[in-house]
Design a protein around this motif. Sequence first.
Motif, PDB file in Angstrom:
ATOM      1  N   TYR A   1     -25.983 -45.340 -38.580  1.00  0.00           N
ATOM      2  CA  TYR A   1     -26.737 -45.849 -37.428  1.00  0.00           C
ATOM      3  C   TYR A   1     -28.033 -45.062 -37.339  1.00  0.00           C
ATOM      4  O   TYR A   1     -28.180 -44.192 -36.483  1.00  0.00           O
TER       5      TYR A   1
ATOM      6  N   THR B   1     -30.992 -45.640 -36.327  1.00  0.00           N
ATOM      7  CA  THR B   1     -31.945 -45.765 -35.228  1.00  0.00           C
ATOM      8  C   THR B   1     -31.315 -45.488 -33.870  1.00  0.00           C
ATOM      9  O   THR B   1     -31.998 -45.541 -32.866  1.00  0.00           O
ATOM     10  N   SER B   2     -30.007 -45.224 -33.851  1.00  0.00           N
ATOM     11  CA  SER B   2     -29.377 -44.924 -32.568  1.00  0.00           C
ATOM     12  C   SER B   2     -29.814 -43.543 -32.108  1.00  0.00           C
ATOM     13  O   SER B   2     -30.400 -42.782 -32.859  1.00  0.00           O
TER      14      SER B   2
ATOM     15  N   PRO C   1     -27.878 -40.372 -30.295  1.00  0.00           N
ATOM     16  CA  PRO C   1     -28.192 -39.669 -31.545  1.00  0.00           C
ATOM     17  C   PRO C   1     -27.895 -40.533 -32.779  1.00  0.00           C
ATOM     18  O   PRO C   1     -26.988 -41.366 -32.740  1.00  0.00           O
ATOM     19  N   ALA C   2     -28.625 -40.292 -33.837  1.00  0.00           N
ATOM     20  CA  ALA C   2     -28.475 -41.108 -35.037  1.00  0.00           C
ATOM     21  C   ALA C   2     -27.345 -40.594 -35.920  1.00  0.00           C
ATOM     22  O   ALA C   2     -27.009 -39.415 -35.873  1.00  0.00           O
ATOM     23  N   ASP C   3     -26.733 -41.510 -36.678  1.00  0.00           N
ATOM     24  CA  ASP C   3     -25.727 -41.147 -37.661  1.00  0.00           C
ATOM     25  C   ASP C   3     -26.230 -41.524 -39.044  1.00  0.00           C
ATOM     26  O   ASP C   3     -26.634 -42.656 -39.264  1.00  0.00           O
TER      27      ASP C   3
ATOM     28  N   ALA D   1     -22.673 -55.663 -43.841  1.00  0.00           N
ATOM     29  CA  ALA D   1     -21.909 -54.903 -42.857  1.00  0.00           C
ATOM     30  C   ALA D   1     -21.673 -53.494 -43.364  1.00  0.00           C
ATOM     31  O   ALA D   1     -21.174 -53.307 -44.462  1.00  0.00           O
ATOM     32  N   GLY D   2     -22.022 -52.498 -42.552  1.00  0.00           N
ATOM     33  CA  GLY D   2     -21.892 -51.108 -42.984  1.00  0.00           C
ATOM     34  C   GLY D   2     -20.488 -50.572 -42.805  1.00  0.00           C
ATOM     35  O   GLY D   2     -20.277 -49.564 -42.153  1.00  0.00           O
TER      36      GLY D   2
ATOM     37  N   GLU E   1     -34.586 -51.813 -44.350  1.00  0.00           N
ATOM     38  CA  GLU E   1     -35.020 -50.930 -43.277  1.00  0.00           C
ATOM     39  C   GLU E   1     -36.355 -50.243 -43.491  1.00  0.00           C
ATOM     40  O   GLU E   1     -36.964 -49.753 -42.553  1.00  0.00           O
TER      41      GLU E   1
ATOM     42  N   GLU F   1     -39.506 -51.017 -41.295  1.00  0.00           N
ATOM     43  CA  GLU F   1     -39.524 -50.716 -39.866  1.00  0.00           C
ATOM     44  C   GLU F   1     -39.325 -49.235 -39.572  1.00  0.00           C
ATOM     45  O   GLU F   1     -39.431 -48.802 -38.428  1.00  0.00           O
ATOM     46  N   ALA F   2     -38.993 -48.453 -40.593  1.00  0.00           N
ATOM     47  CA  ALA F   2     -38.758 -47.034 -40.346  1.00  0.00           C
ATOM     48  C   ALA F   2     -40.094 -46.332 -40.146  1.00  0.00           C
ATOM     49  O   ALA F   2     -40.960 -46.414 -40.998  1.00  0.00           O
ATOM     50  N   PRO F   3     -40.267 -45.635 -39.007  1.00  0.00           N
ATOM     51  CA  PRO F   3     -41.530 -44.925 -38.781  1.00  0.00           C
ATOM     52  C   PRO F   3     -41.794 -43.920 -39.896  1.00  0.00           C
ATOM     53  O   PRO F   3     -40.881 -43.228 -40.335  1.00  0.00           O
TER      54      PRO F   3
ATOM     55  N   HIS G   1     -35.313 -41.267 -40.235  1.00  0.00           N
ATOM     56  CA  HIS G   1     -34.825 -42.496 -40.847  1.00  0.00           C
ATOM     57  C   HIS G   1     -35.502 -42.738 -42.194  1.00  0.00           C
ATOM     58  O   HIS G   1     -34.853 -43.039 -43.198  1.00  0.00           O
TER      59      HIS G   1
END
Lengths: 297, 273
Positions: free
Chosen positions: A57, A59-60, A62-64, A229-230, A250, A253-255, A260
């Motif tokens: 995850y 972009t969550s 906290p991110a995973d 699906a992850g 991804e 869209e990743a800054p 990320h």
Amino acid sequence: MTKKRQSTEKIMKRFFFSVAGASIAILFLIMAFLFMEGLPIFKVVSVGDFLFGHYWYPTSDPADFGIIPLIIASLSVTALSSMIAIPLGVMTAVYLAELASKRVAEIVKPMVELLAALPSVVIGFFGMVIIAPFLQNVFDIATGLNLFNAALMLAFMSIPTICSLSEDAIYSVPTGLKEGSLALGATHWETIVRIILPASVSGISTAVILGMSRAVGETMVVLMVAGGAGMIPESIFSPVRPLPASIAAEMAEAPFRSDHYHALFAIGIVLFAFTFFFNLIADHIAHKYRQVGEASL
Amino acid sequence: MKKQNGLLTTVLGLAMVFTVSAATAGDIVVKGSTTVLPIAQEVAEAYMKENPETKITISGGGSGNGIKAIIDGTTDVGNASRFIKDKEVKLAVEKGVYPVPFGVAYDCIIPVVHMSNPIADVTLAQLKGIYQGRIRNWKDIGGPDKEITVISRDTSSGTYEVWEEKVLEKERVYPGALLQASNGAVVTSVAKNPNAVGYIGIGYLNDQVKPLTVGGIEGSKETTLNGKFPVSRALYMFTRGWPTGDVAKFINYVMHPEKGQKFVEKSGYVPLY
């Protein structure tokens, strides 16, 4: 006159050396870039959590950043597609090189090679709009965009590679070996199985590994038909998310230079490690089983 | 050594010339969100037709990059499909930059199902359950006894971000959801799968998929504008400080109901008025 020829020789040698040197240098720069952009993620997560974490995850908050589902997806898709592509590719090669009449071979071989010319986005689209609904109806499953569909499409893509490289290997088995076998009273079939295949095993295995490398690195097809699906797949009909698909989906869209972004490059490093490893195996097999004497390939 | 320094200076000098020229009068640089990109392209084309002396260069790269470019001063207009984050504002102020937001359009995200699906309406809570993987069968929400195939955008998409905020309320999407890389791919996979549910920007709605109403409210231009449809958002263009000169003229053009806003509608989004 001699002098002129010698100097031409020297110049050509230097020219080719610099061309070869430049391509190697560029490759090394790309590799250095890959590591430079990928390694900073390990300041945020440990290597262990990255490689063996179960949740992706990015972009969550906290991110995973756990890529084990992605690694398993990539490996299982590659394994399944190899199971389909290797027998088909090698058997087609044997048929074309040994059994087919000249006319049939002349028609079939270009057709197989034409498969390699199909753009991967076309194969992906075919899998998405034709194969996916078909699988869904036949097997009565939740979605046709899954591991099996992706493996099928990747097999399509690696068969031409495997087939045409294997065919070259089989074709270049010296006639002397074959004639010797036949002269000793072996049948054509015995000659193929006992003489020709063992003599070309180095070429065939290189073909197989290169075909697998192609499958593990292929991006467009898995992006379109694997489902994305992850999750660690439960069956061959589970949707999966292989490594290249994650990068492709991804990256846009990743800054820039965010965690990320670095994580996606780190996935690239893992992918690079896989293909590098495959090529090492191919190289090893090619050396180990290299025939000496007349049969050297 | 000296020669190398000379070379370095030249390169730096050239780089500076290019950076400066990107910001000189007559040229506008637009960067950022791929969601806003179609609007920017349509509007810029029309603007350049009316003002041939102005050259507008447009590139995508995501909302984060658009805002970053505003802070760094590498663009005049930064597109974003979300509002600026606190962290970004702080960074900008530290660098002495005051990003100014202009809402230029609205986007509403509509849940869609296969044409054969009898369900016509879902509540926000049901959508949340479906996307969290708690509701797994259509019969749980009054449909046929079929497993639900959940289709989502990949987690870095701006559309997903809105969905996560408004439907999932910041919870995570369930890992078994099928992630698709674009609105178009969501439409294709929903159209091909009788069990699927997906969500798309209003501009991508066509007759291959069936839109669902959310809590009885249909996603449309009207319900987005009056704020009744729950899954909608504003799209932004950010400028570096209050815009002046050509940039101001361009932003005014984008906001103009007869000019820029016409193209917002043309590119599939909801105009401001």
